[in-house]
Write an enzyme that holds these catalytic residues in place. Structure first.
Site, short mmCIF file in Angstrom:
data_model
loop_
_atom_site.label_atom_id
_atom_site.label_comp_id
_atom_site.label_asym_id
_atom_site.label_seq_id
_atom_site.Cartn_x
_atom_site.Cartn_y
_atom_site.Cartn_z
N SER A 70 0.82 -1.21 0.00
CA SER A 70 0.00 0.00 0.00
C SER A 70 0.86 1.26 0.00
O SER A 70 1.99 1.26 0.47
CB SER A 70 -0.91 0.02 1.23
OG SER A 70 -1.82 -1.04 1.21
N1 SAH Z 1 -1.05 -4.40 3.98
C1 SAH Z 1 -0.50 -4.89 2.74
C2 SAH Z 1 -1.50 -4.70 1.62
C3 SAH Z 1 -1.36 -5.73 0.59
S1 SAH Z 1 -2.58 -5.64 -0.67
C4 SAH Z 1 0.80 -4.21 2.39
O1 SAH Z 1 0.93 -3.00 2.61
O2 SAH Z 1 1.68 -4.85 1.83
C5 SAH Z 1 -3.94 -6.51 0.04
C6 SAH Z 1 -3.66 -7.91 0.51
O3 SAH Z 1 -4.91 -8.47 0.93
C7 SAH Z 1 -3.10 -8.85 -0.56
O4 SAH Z 1 -1.94 -9.46 -0.06
C8 SAH Z 1 -4.23 -9.87 -0.76
O5 SAH Z 1 -3.78 -11.17 -1.10
C9 SAH Z 1 -4.91 -9.85 0.59
N2 SAH Z 1 -6.31 -10.31 0.60
C10 SAH Z 1 -7.27 -10.12 -0.34
N3 SAH Z 1 -8.44 -10.70 0.04
C11 SAH Z 1 -8.20 -11.28 1.26
C12 SAH Z 1 -9.00 -12.04 2.17
N4 SAH Z 1 -10.29 -12.34 1.93
N5 SAH Z 1 -8.43 -12.46 3.33
C13 SAH Z 1 -7.12 -12.17 3.61
N6 SAH Z 1 -6.33 -11.47 2.79
C14 SAH Z 1 -6.85 -11.02 1.63
#
Ligand code: SAH
Length: 213
Positions: free
Chosen positions: A64
């Site tokens: 993010s």
């Molecule tokens: N906080 C992270 C954001 C990553 S993007 C960072 O800054 O790196 C969002 C993440 O949510 C991805 O890794 C994706 O695989 C995960 N995600 C999407 N749907 C999800 C779900 N139902 N349960 C858990 N994780 C999920």
């Protein structure tokens, strides 16, 4: 795992950018000034690590934007020792910010590749979540509930009911809600069935997907 003076300097510049964009919480700014974000990214993006932008990580996901991380974390109003559930571990950068603020962190990721990679990587930097879970964030983490705060870091087409019910009274859920564009939404639990709702403008996230992968 190299953190140089150049990186440290770039981080302080990033902190100034976030202050100019309206982030005020000192603990959040300190955490961002401290965490080596470049180590959470693929090597091809290292030069960009301290720009205020989202970047691709493994499994078609993104780390993010720092402003978004700071904004969501501010809304959580974390106190040391708070029990926080994070949905979407991803690169682990947001997890590290939560740890820096003294939260007891539970983090769920649905992509096995990211779950394995990040749950091994974060402890090497000294960030120890209480629990990394390979699972589906739509159902939350009933066995560890209730939480002081829940943060969703993917765009949710709707607000999953279990997340509201796993909040303590007084607890806060920060969740971007919407399909193509998401409204950053804060729910504060006022009673067993009473929730206050606040909206904080539009953001863009990768989608919150159902089931594990
Ligand atoms: N906080 C992270 C954001 C990553 S993007 C960072 O800054 O790196 C969002 C993440 O949510 C991805 O890794 C994706 O695989 C995960 N995600 C999407 N749907 C999800 C779900 N139902 N349960 C858990 N994780 C999920």
């Amino acid at each position: 795992m190299n953190d140089t003076f150049k990186h440290k300097g770039l981080r302080q510049k990033l902190v100034k950018v976030l202050i100019n964009k309206g982030i005020t919480n000192k603990a959040v700014l300190k955490a961002i000034g401290h965490i080596p974000r470049h180590l959470f990214m693929d090597s091809s993006f290292l030069d960009h690590a301290y720009q205020d932008k989202a970047f691709p990580i493994a499994a078609d996901q993104t780390i993010s934007q720092p402003y978004t991380v700071a904004f969501q974390t501010e809304l959580l109003q974390i106190k040391t020792g708070d029990k926080i559930l994070e949905i979407g571990t991803g690169s682990g950068y947001q997890t590290a910010v939560l740890c820096e603020l003294g939260a007891i962190v539970y983090s769920i990721e649905r992509q096995n590749e990211l779950f394995k990679k990040t749950s091994k990587f974060l402890p090497k930097l000294g960030y120890r979540a209480k629990k990394f879970v390979f699972g589906d964030g739509y159902i939350g983490l009933e066995e560890e509930a209730p939480f002081d705060g829940i943060i969703v870091t993917a765009g949710a087409p709707f607000v999953p009911k279990p997340l509201l019910s796993q909040l303590k009274i007084g607890g806060r859920l920060v969740i971007p809600v919407g399909d193509d564009v998401q409204m950053m939404t804060l729910f504060i639990r006022k009673g067993p069935k009473e929730f206050e709702q606040h909206e904080y403008g539009e953001f863009r996230f990768v989608p919150l997907l159902e089931d594990k992968n």
